[in-house]
Motif scaffolding. Structure first.
Motif, PDB file in Angstrom:
ATOM      1  N   GLU A 149       0.638   7.471   0.454  1.00 32.48           N
ATOM      2  CA  GLU A 149      -0.370   7.766   1.479  1.00 32.48           C
ATOM      3  C   GLU A 149      -1.502   8.628   0.923  1.00 32.48           C
ATOM      4  O   GLU A 149      -2.682   8.405   1.222  1.00 32.48           O
ATOM      5  CB  GLU A 149       0.309   8.463   2.664  1.00 32.48           C
ATOM      6  CG  GLU A 149       1.216   7.522   3.459  1.00 32.48           C
ATOM      7  CD  GLU A 149       2.160   8.263   4.390  1.00 32.48           C
ATOM      8  OE1 GLU A 149       2.139   9.529   4.375  1.00 32.48           O
ATOM      9  OE2 GLU A 149       2.942   7.603   5.101  1.00 32.48           O
TER      10      GLU A 149
ATOM     11  N   LYS B 178      -3.706   6.442  -1.287  1.00 27.51           N
ATOM     12  CA  LYS B 178      -4.561   5.566  -0.471  1.00 27.51           C
ATOM     13  C   LYS B 178      -5.732   6.355   0.134  1.00 27.51           C
ATOM     14  O   LYS B 178      -6.890   5.907   0.084  1.00 27.51           O
ATOM     15  CB  LYS B 178      -3.738   4.917   0.644  1.00 27.51           C
ATOM     16  CG  LYS B 178      -4.541   3.986   1.561  1.00 27.51           C
ATOM     17  CD  LYS B 178      -3.614   3.342   2.592  1.00 27.51           C
ATOM     18  CE  LYS B 178      -4.368   2.354   3.484  1.00 27.51           C
ATOM     19  NZ  LYS B 178      -5.357   3.025   4.356  1.00 27.51           N
ATOM     20  N   ALA B 179      -5.426   7.522   0.681  1.00 28.70           N
ATOM     21  CA  ALA B 179      -6.475   8.324   1.304  1.00 28.70           C
ATOM     22  C   ALA B 179      -7.526   8.750   0.278  1.00 28.70           C
ATOM     23  O   ALA B 179      -8.736   8.713   0.560  1.00 28.70           O
ATOM     24  CB  ALA B 179      -5.853   9.552   1.978  1.00 28.70           C
ATOM     25  N   GLN B 180      -7.078   9.136  -0.900  1.00 25.11           N
ATOM     26  CA  GLN B 180      -8.032   9.557  -1.919  1.00 25.11           C
ATOM     27  C   GLN B 180      -8.839   8.375  -2.454  1.00 25.11           C
ATOM     28  O   GLN B 180     -10.040   8.508  -2.729  1.00 25.11           O
ATOM     29  CB  GLN B 180      -7.309  10.267  -3.072  1.00 25.11           C
ATOM     30  CG  GLN B 180      -8.235  10.870  -4.108  1.00 25.11           C
ATOM     31  CD  GLN B 180      -9.164  11.920  -3.526  1.00 25.11           C
ATOM     32  OE1 GLN B 180      -8.727  12.803  -2.796  1.00 25.11           O
ATOM     33  NE2 GLN B 180     -10.451  11.837  -3.834  1.00 25.11           N
ATOM     34  N   MET B 181      -8.204   7.214  -2.583  1.00 21.73           N
ATOM     35  CA  MET B 181      -8.921   6.012  -3.013  1.00 21.73           C
ATOM     36  C   MET B 181     -10.038   5.682  -2.035  1.00 21.73           C
ATOM     37  O   MET B 181     -11.138   5.265  -2.434  1.00 21.73           O
ATOM     38  CB  MET B 181      -7.960   4.825  -3.113  1.00 21.73           C
ATOM     39  CG  MET B 181      -7.015   4.883  -4.294  1.00 21.73           C
ATOM     40  SD  MET B 181      -7.791   4.458  -5.855  1.00 21.73           S
ATOM     41  CE  MET B 181      -7.804   2.676  -5.751  1.00 21.73           C
ATOM     42  N   GLU B 182      -9.794   5.897  -0.757  1.00 23.44           N
ATOM     43  CA  GLU B 182     -10.806   5.592   0.253  1.00 23.44           C
ATOM     44  C   GLU B 182     -11.897   6.649   0.295  1.00 23.44           C
ATOM     45  O   GLU B 182     -13.068   6.330   0.569  1.00 23.44           O
ATOM     46  CB  GLU B 182     -10.133   5.464   1.624  1.00 23.44           C
ATOM     47  CG  GLU B 182      -9.235   4.233   1.731  1.00 23.44           C
ATOM     48  CD  GLU B 182      -8.437   4.193   3.026  1.00 23.44           C
ATOM     49  OE1 GLU B 182      -8.328   5.263   3.694  1.00 23.44           O
ATOM     50  OE2 GLU B 182      -7.904   3.123   3.377  1.00 23.44           O
ATOM     51  N   LYS B 183     -11.554   7.896  -0.002  1.00 18.87           N
ATOM     52  CA  LYS B 183     -12.533   8.986   0.074  1.00 18.87           C
ATOM     53  C   LYS B 183     -13.377   9.090  -1.193  1.00 18.87           C
ATOM     54  O   LYS B 183     -14.613   9.133  -1.140  1.00 18.87           O
ATOM     55  CB  LYS B 183     -11.790  10.303   0.312  1.00 18.87           C
ATOM     56  CG  LYS B 183     -12.702  11.514   0.388  1.00 18.87           C
ATOM     57  CD  LYS B 183     -11.884  12.779   0.620  1.00 18.87           C
ATOM     58  CE  LYS B 183     -12.785  14.010   0.706  1.00 18.87           C
ATOM     59  NZ  LYS B 183     -11.976  15.245   0.894  1.00 18.87           N
TER      60      LYS B 183
ATOM     61  N   PRO C  66     -12.594   7.348  -4.944  1.00 22.56           N
ATOM     62  CA  PRO C  66     -11.641   6.666  -5.821  1.00 22.56           C
ATOM     63  C   PRO C  66     -11.747   7.083  -7.275  1.00 22.56           C
ATOM     64  O   PRO C  66     -10.778   6.971  -8.020  1.00 22.56           O
ATOM     65  CB  PRO C  66     -11.993   5.193  -5.650  1.00 22.56           C
ATOM     66  CG  PRO C  66     -13.446   5.195  -5.269  1.00 22.56           C
ATOM     67  CD  PRO C  66     -13.618   6.413  -4.423  1.00 22.56           C
TER      68      PRO C  66
ATOM     69  N   VAL D 114      -7.687  10.584  -7.957  1.00 22.50           N
ATOM     70  CA  VAL D 114      -6.471  10.019  -7.365  1.00 22.50           C
ATOM     71  C   VAL D 114      -5.239  10.579  -8.062  1.00 22.50           C
ATOM     72  O   VAL D 114      -4.262  10.963  -7.416  1.00 22.50           O
ATOM     73  CB  VAL D 114      -6.489   8.472  -7.423  1.00 22.50           C
ATOM     74  CG1 VAL D 114      -5.226   7.910  -6.762  1.00 22.50           C
ATOM     75  CG2 VAL D 114      -7.727   7.914  -6.729  1.00 22.50           C
TER      76      VAL D 114
END
Length: 450
Positions: free
Chosen positions: A71, A74-79, A81, A330
């Motif tokens: 999780e 994923k959150a860091q990839m979206e914020k 990457p 990430v």
């Protein structure tokens, strides 16, 4: 566009070149294809379940499938990457993890530098040792001492500090400024009639004699793992690390401690330095820092190490080094969450609680006819397999490792040993299951041997 077939095995042999194997043999035999993981278990392409008794490569502290790490990634990839730490730039995850590591460090440290693997980290520390010597005007103080059977990576510098022939042969290594002193494994190198205390004294004399022979003014640093991992889980004798540090202090030699395998609870303390009373000038961390969910390593430097480097960068105009992925957002976000989980779930305490059961299990297996002895600390251990007459060195351990894997436990054979390093989340019941599988494998190997 070509559609890839579902089967991995044939395409693996056709296209992929693997590390740490006999490449011609692999072309004929192929390898085990692991499809998924869950807790301490992994599953192959046929669905067979294995206890991962080596935590992948000494590294998956939290086991497989930890949702919090997925999780966070994923959150860091979206914020964000990707971003770098070059040219006066940074980002939140790398700052947060650096701060946490400084706060957790076993001795006072000044700065953290991130890389992507233990090999890269040790290679960079070697460069920084030389950079620092130049900064201090010590142009001849460039030699580095590693140890026979020590392992610090496979880049040109780190493989040179490593003391294993397989990492040197045909690579034109080690570099000529890399030296090696004796291996402090009493079980392997103790002499007939020699006490452990006498062995320790001899190891320390070997180190000091090497320094004096080379000239203390030419020796810059000493590298060591608190417990030697890839050399076969070699536990140092009592008094060894205290003696080493006294010698290094006497001759003004930096101490670089490689906790790539030992760090983050593996030996029953957050850092193995705490268990063995070691105060490093530089501390190298990787593997369990992110449970290997993302490639990440960290170098911690004390002020004595850092300040001359900072001064030299000011004189020259820049610290002329950097990797594209150093402090990757990430990877550092996952590392930060991973260390938080280790602390929140008291996994260091879990190691302390299970150490006796783990070592007792190894000791019981040492009574098997194929086993010579056992050793270990925390949740890190090995069984020494008796050599088989008429076979090459290591063949017995190779056969035992294969039989144990068939019985559902993945270990690693190194020399005449099979090694264990299960995920830190393992339970007492699972330790019993793991050693029951090892026992079945040993019986099967003995039956096949006849």
């Amino acid at each position: 566009m070509t559609v890839m077939p579902n089967s991995t095995e044939g395409r693996d042999i056709a296209y992929q070149m693997h590390p740490n194997v006999n490449l011609r043999k692999y072309e004929k035999s192929g390898g085990l294809v692991i499809e998924r993981g869950e807790g301490i278990y992994v599953f192959d392409s046929s669905g067979k379940r294995y206890i991962e008794g080596l935590a992948g490569l000494w590294s998956v502290a939290l086991g497989f499938g930890e949702k919090r790490l997925a999780e966070v990634a994923k959150a860091q990839m979206e914020k964000l990457p990707y971003y770098h730490t070059f040219a006066y730039k940074t980002h939140g995850p790398s700052v947060d993890l650096a701060e946490m590591l400084i706060q957790l460090a076993p001795v006072p440290m000044s700065k953290v530098h991130f890389t992507s693997s233990g090999s890269e980290a040790n290679d960079l520390v070697a460069k920084m040792v030389w950079y620092r010597s130049n900064a201090l005007g010590q142009k001849d103080k460039k030699k580095i001492i590693g140890r026979i059977k020590g392992y610090h990576g496979v880049t040109i510098a780190s493989a040179s500090i490593t003391g294993l022939p397989r990492n040197h042969e045909s690579f034109d290594l080690p570099l000529d400024r890399m030296l090696h002193t004796s291996c402090p494994s009493f079980v392997h190198f103790g002499e007939d009639g020699e006490s452990e205390a006498d062995f320790t004294a001899r190891m320390l004399k070997d180190l000091e004699d090497l320094i004096l022979r080379e000239g203390p003014e030419t020796v810059a640093a000493f590298w060591g793992e608190p417990v030697m991992g890839a050399g076969g889980v070699l536990v140092p004798p009592a008094g060894y690390w205290a003696g080493v540090q006294a010698i290094l202090k006497q001759y003004d030699i930096l101490l670089v401690v490689d906790e790539v395998i030992c760090g983050f609870g593996r030996t029953g303390t957050l850092f193995a330095c705490e268990r063995f009373g070691i105060a490093p000038d530089a501390l190298v961390l990787s593997k369990q820092i992110s449970s290997s969910y993302m490639p990440l390593s960290a170098i911690l430097l004390n002020d004595k190490f850092y300040q001359p480097i900072a001064d030299e960068s000011d004189r020259i105009g820049s610290f002329g080094h950097g990797y594209t992925a150093s402090g990757h957002p990430v990877a550092t976000a996952v590392g930060l969450e991973n260390v938080k989980i280790i602390l929140e779930r008291d996994l260091v305490g879990n190691v302390q609680r299970l150490e006796g059961q783990f070592l007792d299990g190894l000791a019981k297996l040492a009574g098997h006819p194929l086993v010579a002895s056992s050793r270990g600390v925390g949740l890190l251990g090995a069984l020494e397999i008796k050599p088989w007459a008429g076979t090459a060195s290591g063949d017995a351990a190779t056969a035992v490792q294969a039989a144990v894997q068939d019985a559902g436990v993945i270990t690693r054979n190194i020399g005449e040993s099979i090694c264990f390093c299960p995920p830190l989340i393992i339970t007492g019941e699972q330790i019993d299951d793991m050693f029951a599988g090892v026992g079945k494998g040993l019986d099967a190997a003995a039956a096949a041997r006849g």
